[in-house]
Design an enzyme around this catalytic site. Sequence first.
Site, mmCIF file in Angstrom:
data_model
loop_
_atom_site.group_PDB
_atom_site.id
_atom_site.type_symbol
_atom_site.label_atom_id
_atom_site.label_comp_id
_atom_site.label_asym_id
_atom_site.label_seq_id
_atom_site.Cartn_x
_atom_site.Cartn_y
_atom_site.Cartn_z
ATOM 1 N N TYR B 92 89.338 -0.443 87.435
ATOM 2 C CA TYR B 92 90.400 0.476 87.859
ATOM 3 C C TYR B 92 90.580 1.642 86.884
ATOM 4 O O TYR B 92 90.867 2.761 87.279
ATOM 5 C CB TYR B 92 91.720 -0.270 88.054
ATOM 6 C CG TYR B 92 91.758 -0.999 89.364
ATOM 7 C CD1 TYR B 92 91.482 -0.304 90.560
ATOM 8 C CD2 TYR B 92 92.029 -2.349 89.445
ATOM 9 C CE1 TYR B 92 91.490 -0.956 91.778
ATOM 10 C CE2 TYR B 92 92.041 -3.016 90.658
ATOM 11 C CZ TYR B 92 91.775 -2.314 91.820
ATOM 12 O OH TYR B 92 91.781 -2.956 93.024
ATOM 13 N N GLU B 191 81.130 -30.201 91.993
ATOM 14 C CA GLU B 191 81.149 -28.853 92.582
ATOM 15 C C GLU B 191 82.452 -28.514 93.301
ATOM 16 O O GLU B 191 83.082 -27.505 93.029
ATOM 17 C CB GLU B 191 79.978 -28.687 93.582
ATOM 18 C CG GLU B 191 80.009 -27.323 94.266
ATOM 19 C CD GLU B 191 78.940 -27.147 95.343
ATOM 20 O OE1 GLU B 191 78.094 -28.038 95.501
ATOM 21 O OE2 GLU B 191 78.966 -26.103 96.019
ATOM 22 N N ASP B 243 77.066 -30.552 96.417
ATOM 23 C CA ASP B 243 76.626 -30.674 97.806
ATOM 24 C C ASP B 243 75.101 -30.744 97.827
ATOM 25 O O ASP B 243 74.443 -30.392 96.839
ATOM 26 C CB ASP B 243 77.059 -29.453 98.628
ATOM 27 C CG ASP B 243 78.556 -29.467 98.932
ATOM 28 O OD1 ASP B 243 79.168 -30.544 98.857
ATOM 29 O OD2 ASP B 243 79.097 -28.377 99.242
#
Lengths: 620, 359
Positions: B92, B191, B243
């Site tokens: 910014y 995870e 996963d």
Amino acid sequence: MPIAEELAKKQRQISIAEFFERNKQILGFDSLTRALITCVKEAVDNSLDACEEAGILPDIIVEIKQTDGDEYKISVEDNGPGIVKSQIPHVFGRLLYGSRFHSLKQSRGQQGIGISAAVLYSQLTTGKPAVITSKIGEGFPAHKIELIIDTKKNLPRIIKEEMVHWKKKSGTRIELFIKGKYVKNRKQSVYEYLRSTAIVNPHARITFIEPDGNEIVFERAVDKLPEQPKEIKPHPYGIELGTLLKMLKETKAKKISTFLANEFSSVSLQKARQVVAKAGIDENKEPSKITLDEAKKILETFKKIKLMAPPTDCLSPIGESLIKRGLRKETMQLSPEFISTDTRQPSVFSGTPFMVETGIVYGGSLPRDERVEILRFANRVPLLYQEGACVITEAIKNIDWRRYGLEQKGGKGIPYGPAIILVHVASVNIPFTSESKEAIAHVEEIEKEIRLSLQQCARRMKTHLSKKAKKEKAKSKFLLISKILPELARKTAEMLNKPTPPIDDVISQIMNIIWIDDEIVSKDGIAESKIRIINYKRKPQKFILYAEIPDKEKIVEVKPKPMEIRSKVIKWSVNLKPSEKAEYSFKLKLDGEDFDENGLYVLGIDPVNIVGAEKWEGEE
Amino acid sequence: MSTVKELKKVAEKIYNDLVNGRIPSLELPARTKSNIVFDERYRVWKYGKQNITRSAVSLSGAYMLLRTIYVIDFIKEMIENNKSSTLRELYYISEGWGEAKFNSQDESDKLAEDLEIITKKLREDFKLRPEEDGARVIGDIVIEEVTRKGEKRRIHCQDDVGDAGYSIPYNVEKEKLRFVKVNADKVIAVETGGMFDRLVENRFDEKSNAILVHLKGQPARSTRRFIKRLNEELNLPVIVFTDGDPWSYRIYASVAYGAIKTAHISEYLATPSAQFLGVTPSDILNYELPSDDLSKEDIAALQSELSDPRFQDDFWINEIKLQLEIKKKAEQQALAKYGLDYVTDVYLPEKLAEMGYEV
């Protein structure tokens, strides 16, 4: 009279209205929307033909009013030569009246079934007569005739006629009351039909008053009428058996050999004798006595004999420059960045002369991710329906447009991108797929001509796009050296508390080219072309600059003094020190022509060192 | 050398180029899969010798150099004034830099990483903080953290925390965080939040005597650094549980071998001894897990992993090839097929035993 003949007569009598009812679709009246367009189209085609034949610049007013629910009043008025009173009923009140069989000519009349079908449609849907007003010249009265078609006899019946005062010098107006539907903002609409008509008829002014009173004027772009197409006799290669039989019956010739020589193009008496001899027919036989079998034999024999192609000077193209102007005028609000048009030489399929003209409009506010718009025309008449069945669409689909800068999945199909593709096919006999005459049949010769013509336009589009890309690249370099690099030097120095270093050396290393920038400003019939050159190389540069001009005679001014002015090019000697700038300019009288893109070339320098001009390949 | 001095050297290079009439440029390693090599000493993957040059000869290169100078100036100011900012704030702040303004935070984040590589300093040295909030930890360990008030606070990561666990701060270096006492004998990095919460609810940290760390997808630097310190300083083995899809394997790879994006600091972030527990493609078959079909992207990712130097061992090659064959993937939570306790009662104990741990 035998009963059978009586019956046959009756069958014929009921046939017109019934024929119409059964064949609404092929006649173009199958939906309320289409019926309205077809009525306008038939009337406007007639008006344009009439004006052109009389050598008058067409000024046509089309007005559509909603009179009641789905009932509309269409009125089409022209400034043509008018129609003599006695002919009015025949022109508007008989189906298939005056259709030509034996002579061929490029005319709009080939399309559609004619204005009488519109008259019939109006009386079948609203029961109201057609109102025709016509005046043939100054000092003559105007006649106003209300008529219907007697569907039993296929003859006009006048309901009312009167003489009226009409200010117009001459002209014709037809008013029809029909059931229809008025639609806007889609391809198949009266507006789009008129807009397309205006593109390929830049000599016409068309005023359109919509049902809500909104008035649109498609202004003419040129004050010159197109050359009138010439009539030609049919060529044996393109003749059908039925037509031949009819011709044999109606001819005034006494012998079959003179018949063939007189009524066909490219057939000499000697050839005619050769043909009948080969077909085993006596050359002195009366044409009306020729049997069906003999006629068939004649056609077969013609196919085996080498004949000259038919004359092609009978065609009247619109021309590259006029199509361009028509396109420019009608796409003005889209501000396209590029328009290219092409007119092919005439060609022949089955003994029928034809020619193809095309145009491509690119850029501006045309949508980037939609299919391109296709504008199809046959003998200057827009084709709005059956796009998928038309050889024009087929030809477009078979071109690999990716090579020319448009998107196309797998290099086949209608391309995507900000473009309009226009194709005009002109012929003495357009091979339509069906009686509705909305799609041109797949004829190999025609497809080939369309493809070659479009490729010509597409190549120019590609050149334009590459030029643009090159310029954009150069532009980004420009931003780099004029803004980013000075800022980099300033900020780095500031941060390190050191003096800002000079960057000229770095700039010339980064650019290392000669930059040529040009613009054309047209005002009051004068085009001024300015060419700016900056040398960003580290050494002095010397070369010759060539600027293409349409014609030496049009030059008004050239600055600075050129080396030489030839008929089509101005030659300057350019001599620049490092970082030096120079400006070259010339002014041209436009005389109604266009000058919108400079052709700039250089000689005596490696063209890789130049941005904004190509290598000169012509005479030094 | 001080950070400011290192940064100034970069500016001086550009300045000298300009003064000497050379087109300004900076060199840095190519940050691509093809340019990572195994570092035998640290047993992690690091950038190789392929360099790319950012040169002002192109507009984009010139923009990058200009932004680099602006960022250097900004960091120098922060260091001198004892301030810090987030990476988002940096983005910014660039709004006020005229031509040097960034078009996206991705660009400014990357430039900060570039500067780490060029100066061999860390983002933390530049006073730049990531946005990412810390991942969660639960287990039998006592941590001492220096709070923003400057006090040292001891936290037992089971008794002193709620069910959400202890939050890893963005700075996990010794001056901020110390390990005081540990009874756990392993680290299990998980995870997904759903599975982490399941293990917590089932008290698996106590049952298996493990420190549970939530990876939160692709783990933040601080999480990876935290895990590495647990492994290096306390000698705890690290086990990764994700996963069963190609993206999760990359999560494991970034824990164990280092991420391609941060290969310049792999030896500082990666835990080479970390082991992958599952879900493996073999698990999908052996445990008959509910599965989804591989997407086109999944297949492409797997194929890309076959050529990724980090996956070149028998275990990974076999598993990836198996997955490409069965064309299936499964989530950790697919184990719930057999009930909520199955993962802690059966699956994890079996898998841990297979890997040689006592449960």
